[in-house]
Each structure stands twice: as structure tokens, then as C-alpha cells.
Design a protein around this motif. Sequence first.
Motif, PDB file in Angstrom:
ATOM      1  N   GLY A  54     -34.146 -38.907  41.666  1.00  0.00           N
ATOM      2  CA  GLY A  54     -35.058 -39.932  42.157  1.00  0.00           C
ATOM      3  C   GLY A  54     -34.498 -41.333  42.031  1.00  0.00           C
ATOM      4  N   SER A  55     -33.486 -41.500  41.182  1.00  0.00           N
ATOM      5  CA  SER A  55     -32.839 -42.801  41.011  1.00  0.00           C
ATOM      6  C   SER A  55     -31.579 -42.925  41.855  1.00  0.00           C
ATOM      7  CB  SER A  55     -32.487 -43.018  39.527  1.00  0.00           C
ATOM      8  OG  SER A  55     -33.662 -43.023  38.734  1.00  0.00           O
ATOM      9  N   GLY A  56     -31.353 -41.948  42.744  1.00  0.00           N
ATOM     10  CA  GLY A  56     -30.235 -42.028  43.659  1.00  0.00           C
ATOM     11  C   GLY A  56     -28.943 -41.445  43.158  1.00  0.00           C
ATOM     12  N   LEU A  57     -28.963 -40.768  41.999  1.00  0.00           N
ATOM     13  CA  LEU A  57     -27.763 -40.126  41.463  1.00  0.00           C
ATOM     14  C   LEU A  57     -27.657 -38.700  41.995  1.00  0.00           C
ATOM     15  CD1 LEU A  57     -28.169 -41.512  37.875  1.00  0.00           C
ATOM     16  CD2 LEU A  57     -26.229 -42.012  39.362  1.00  0.00           C
ATOM     17  N   THR A  58     -26.451 -38.213  42.128  1.00  0.00           N
ATOM     18  CA  THR A  58     -26.225 -36.878  42.667  1.00  0.00           C
ATOM     19  C   THR A  58     -26.287 -35.839  41.559  1.00  0.00           C
ATOM     20  OG1 THR A  58     -24.782 -37.791  44.380  1.00  0.00           O
ATOM     21  CG2 THR A  58     -24.625 -35.420  43.973  1.00  0.00           C
ATOM     22  N   VAL A  59     -27.104 -34.807  41.752  1.00  0.00           N
ATOM     23  CA  VAL A  59     -27.164 -33.668  40.835  1.00  0.00           C
ATOM     24  C   VAL A  59     -26.912 -32.396  41.636  1.00  0.00           C
ATOM     25  CG1 VAL A  59     -28.771 -34.835  39.278  1.00  0.00           C
ATOM     26  CG2 VAL A  59     -29.661 -33.351  41.072  1.00  0.00           C
ATOM     27  N   GLY A  60     -26.477 -31.342  40.968  1.00  0.00           N
ATOM     28  CA  GLY A  60     -26.197 -30.093  41.655  1.00  0.00           C
ATOM     29  C   GLY A  60     -27.460 -29.328  42.010  1.00  0.00           C
ATOM     30  N   PRO A  61     -27.365 -28.370  42.937  1.00  0.00           N
ATOM     31  CA  PRO A  61     -28.529 -27.533  43.299  1.00  0.00           C
ATOM     32  C   PRO A  61     -28.991 -26.694  42.105  1.00  0.00           C
ATOM     33  CG  PRO A  61     -26.751 -27.335  44.919  1.00  0.00           C
ATOM     34  CD  PRO A  61     -26.163 -28.039  43.744  1.00  0.00           C
ATOM     35  N   PHE A  62     -30.297 -26.480  42.014  1.00  0.00           N
ATOM     36  CA  PHE A  62     -30.849 -25.715  40.887  1.00  0.00           C
ATOM     37  C   PHE A  62     -32.202 -25.131  41.267  1.00  0.00           C
ATOM     38  CE2 PHE A  62     -32.681 -29.917  40.532  1.00  0.00           C
ATOM     39  CZ  PHE A  62     -33.965 -29.703  40.063  1.00  0.00           C
ATOM     40  N   ARG A  63     -32.655 -24.177  40.460  1.00  0.00           N
ATOM     41  CA  ARG A  63     -33.994 -23.625  40.556  1.00  0.00           C
ATOM     42  C   ARG A  63     -34.554 -23.520  39.142  1.00  0.00           C
ATOM     43  NH1 ARG A  63     -32.673 -24.660  44.928  1.00  0.00           N
ATOM     44  NH2 ARG A  63     -32.821 -23.428  46.860  1.00  0.00           N
ATOM     45  N   VAL A  64     -35.888 -23.507  39.030  1.00  0.00           N
ATOM     46  CA  VAL A  64     -36.543 -23.476  37.724  1.00  0.00           C
ATOM     47  C   VAL A  64     -37.508 -22.307  37.645  1.00  0.00           C
ATOM     48  CG1 VAL A  64     -38.082 -24.724  36.146  1.00  0.00           C
ATOM     49  CG2 VAL A  64     -36.330 -25.968  37.431  1.00  0.00           C
ATOM     50  N   VAL A  98     -30.046 -16.305  44.351  1.00  0.00           N
ATOM     51  CA  VAL A  98     -28.641 -15.965  44.557  1.00  0.00           C
ATOM     52  C   VAL A  98     -28.239 -16.303  45.993  1.00  0.00           C
ATOM     53  CG1 VAL A  98     -26.955 -14.099  44.643  1.00  0.00           C
ATOM     54  CG2 VAL A  98     -28.609 -14.198  42.756  1.00  0.00           C
ATOM     55  N   GLU A  99     -29.122 -15.989  46.930  1.00  0.00           N
ATOM     56  CA  GLU A  99     -28.828 -16.270  48.329  1.00  0.00           C
ATOM     57  C   GLU A  99     -28.741 -17.779  48.586  1.00  0.00           C
ATOM     58  OE1 GLU A  99     -30.693 -15.405  52.804  1.00  0.00           O
ATOM     59  OE2 GLU A  99     -31.523 -14.394  51.019  1.00  0.00           O
ATOM     60  N   ASP A 100     -29.650 -18.539  47.961  1.00  0.00           N
ATOM     61  CA  ASP A 100     -29.689 -19.982  48.194  1.00  0.00           C
ATOM     62  C   ASP A 100     -28.563 -20.729  47.472  1.00  0.00           C
ATOM     63  OD1 ASP A 100     -31.943 -19.582  49.697  1.00  0.00           O
ATOM     64  OD2 ASP A 100     -33.340 -20.180  48.107  1.00  0.00           O
ATOM     65  N   LEU A 101     -28.291 -20.324  46.221  1.00  0.00           N
ATOM     66  CA  LEU A 101     -27.368 -21.085  45.386  1.00  0.00           C
ATOM     67  C   LEU A 101     -25.957 -20.523  45.386  1.00  0.00           C
ATOM     68  CD1 LEU A 101     -29.677 -21.668  42.272  1.00  0.00           C
ATOM     69  CD2 LEU A 101     -29.248 -23.236  44.165  1.00  0.00           C
ATOM     70  N   GLY A 102     -25.825 -19.248  45.698  1.00  0.00           N
ATOM     71  CA  GLY A 102     -24.521 -18.619  45.659  1.00  0.00           C
ATOM     72  C   GLY A 102     -24.118 -18.237  44.244  1.00  0.00           C
TER      73      GLY A 102
END
Length: 390
Positions: free
Chosen positions: A175-185, A201-205
Motif C-alpha cells: 500500500g506504500s508503493g513497495l514491491t512484495v512477492g505474490p502470496f496467499r494466506v 500451486v497453479e497461481d503461484l507456481g
Amino acid sequence: MDATEMPLPDDGTRSGGDAPAGGRRPRVMVLFGGRSGEHAISCATAGGVLRAIDRSRYDVVAVGITRTGQWVLADDDPQRWVIRDGRLPEVEDTATRVLLPQGTGEHDVQVIRDGRLDAPLGAVDVVFPLLHGPFGEDGTLQGLLELADLRYVGSGVLASAVGMDKHMMKLVLAGSGLTVGPFRVLPGGRPADDATLASWVEDLGLPLFVKPARAGSSLGISRVDDAADLPAAVAAAREHDPKVIVEAGLVGREIECGVLGGRGGVAPRASLPGEIVVTDARHSFYDFEAKYLDEAGVTLSCPADLDPDVVARVQDVAVRAFEAVGCEGLARVDVFVTPDGDVVVNEINTMPGFTPYSMYPRMWQVTGLDYADLVDELVGLALERPTGLR
């Protein structure tokens, strides 16, 4: 010396107040241990700080929190808290109990010994809370110290809570414009059904990294290279936290950067970055054993071999992450530098390890601030900061 026999520090003053009276040395409570799975690492961190802190400048009180939550007067001998031959130190219960002040303007700490109120420990000017993980690094302890109107080293309630929860941390950073990796919770109480895991697995690889959302020191973390292993990895993470985060594996160099708060409203400062390279094939990533029990299996390069422009970008991202979360005092920001030169924030640690082989003090040492001066700076930052809302 057994903690039950240790004399209380006495420099001739037992009065409370916002600042040391009569020219006495500031009294620093070094607080460690705690209820989390990182109890032993907290003890080892305390050993490093107890060894480095300038006893000629500060009156030092060591207080340990047992695994079941008792606050006890502890041995302040640094050797008592080192990791030696694979043995992890632990705070043991004693006949003492340490009680914090019960109201604003009261800074005297009390000690109960053998069930009886002992002489007051005296005014504590600043607490150095060296706890890692839940019930110490996550804002709970910081809230207790705020209620007791005590100054303390490090971030406040909100920043500590956000920094501890990897899910909320990523939301704030993104939200502050920094890049983070893809994730799920996977929230606590929600079952890890096969359909959900398969979609991740399909979405994130692959590979995936499965982590307790609110733990550190790589406890409960698994690298998953085969989708069939994902349910077991989730179960392993849930041994430490019911809330689980699943992150996509990123290709890049694992770089860390230390951040220190600035004095008198000056902007935070970033150290030279360091790099972690796991050299022992027994560790598929920088896990707990590699961090604390197999130092020979890991190379910690300080400073990291990076082009000057990459160093500047890592430092800029580290300071931006520090400010986005609202940190105070100190933090270690972990990032990945991708082959394309992008800087992706992995996480922020609001109370990084202070063991003699931890990256945070190493990075500041190569930047020009040695261990003892780093401890002194952190105590100074805490003493400068007012209590209450700020």
C-alpha cells in the motif's frame, strides 16, 4: 551466581521520575526469554547485549521471562546465555518475581523474593526488550510497557504488530508503493482443503515457501518443490501459528539491510547491505539450523558484493519500508534483488537478532558502528523518545 541470590543494583538512589536524578547512571532493564518458540534465540541475543553494553555508563538489570511467562531476576553474566555446543540457553524459574510500575509517573520496579516484597529495584529508565516472536516482538509487550509508562528500545505497538504479521506487513508495504512477492494466506481456523491448495500451486507456481504468519528465526518454514508436500508444510507451519502464509519462490539474491532511527527528528539511516549464501547442501534455504547451529554451512557477506547503484536502491527501499510500517529505533529489512535489478521486499524484522553472529550488528559494524556503540545508540534513541502518544 544464582538469580535468587543476586543483589539488587544500588547506586544510592531508589526514586522514580522521568530521568535519572542526582547524576546517577541511567538504569537499563535488559529483558529477554519469553513464551515464543524463539525463547532460546532471545536469550542468546541478550547474552550479546549484556556483553556489549557499557557498564560504566549504564546500571544494568537482567530480567528474564520464562517459557510460561514468569518475570524473574536473571543472571547478567553474558556467558550464561551463549549457545554452546548446540545447547540452547533458557530462562529458568526462580524464587523472584519482577513487577512493573502500576501507573504513569511511577518508574520504580518491585521485586518479590520467596513470596515477600523485597526492597524496590529502583527506577528503570529504559527497557531493552530483546524478545523475538509472539508475546514479545508483536506489540503485546510494547503495550504493557506503554501502560507502565516506561521508555523502551524499538518500535511501538502498531509497528511491532504489523512487522510480526507477515500478511499485514505485506499489505502495508504494498500500500506504500513497495514491491512484495505474490502470496496467499490461510487464516487461523480455516481448513487447508485440497482445492484451495491446488489453486495456490497453479497461481503461484513452484517452489513455494510456507511460513507461520507470526513467527521468526525460520521456525516452521518449509520449502515446497512438490505440490503433494504442501499439506504437510501447512501442518508444520501451524505447529507455530494457526495463521499461515504461502509465498511464491523468487529468483534473486537474498540481501539484508539494517535501519536505525534518527536523533531529533532526523531521517532513519541505512547500513551497508549484507548477503546470505547457504553453502551446505543439507539446507535448502536459510533455516533455523543454518542460522544458529551450523554457522559453517552459511556465508554471511558484509558488505554484500553489489554495484553502488544497487546498494543505494536497497538502502532506499529499507528506509522506505521502515517508515511505511512506522518503525522506531531499529529494524532489519530483508529483500530479494532479482536478476533484472528489481528490489522486492521479503519482510521487515522490528527486533532482529543481536547474537554475535547476527547480520544486524555485522552490517552496522562494516558501516562504521561497532557492537558496543550500536547498543549505546539504541539506548540513547529510547531515552530521547517521550512516553505516551507520539
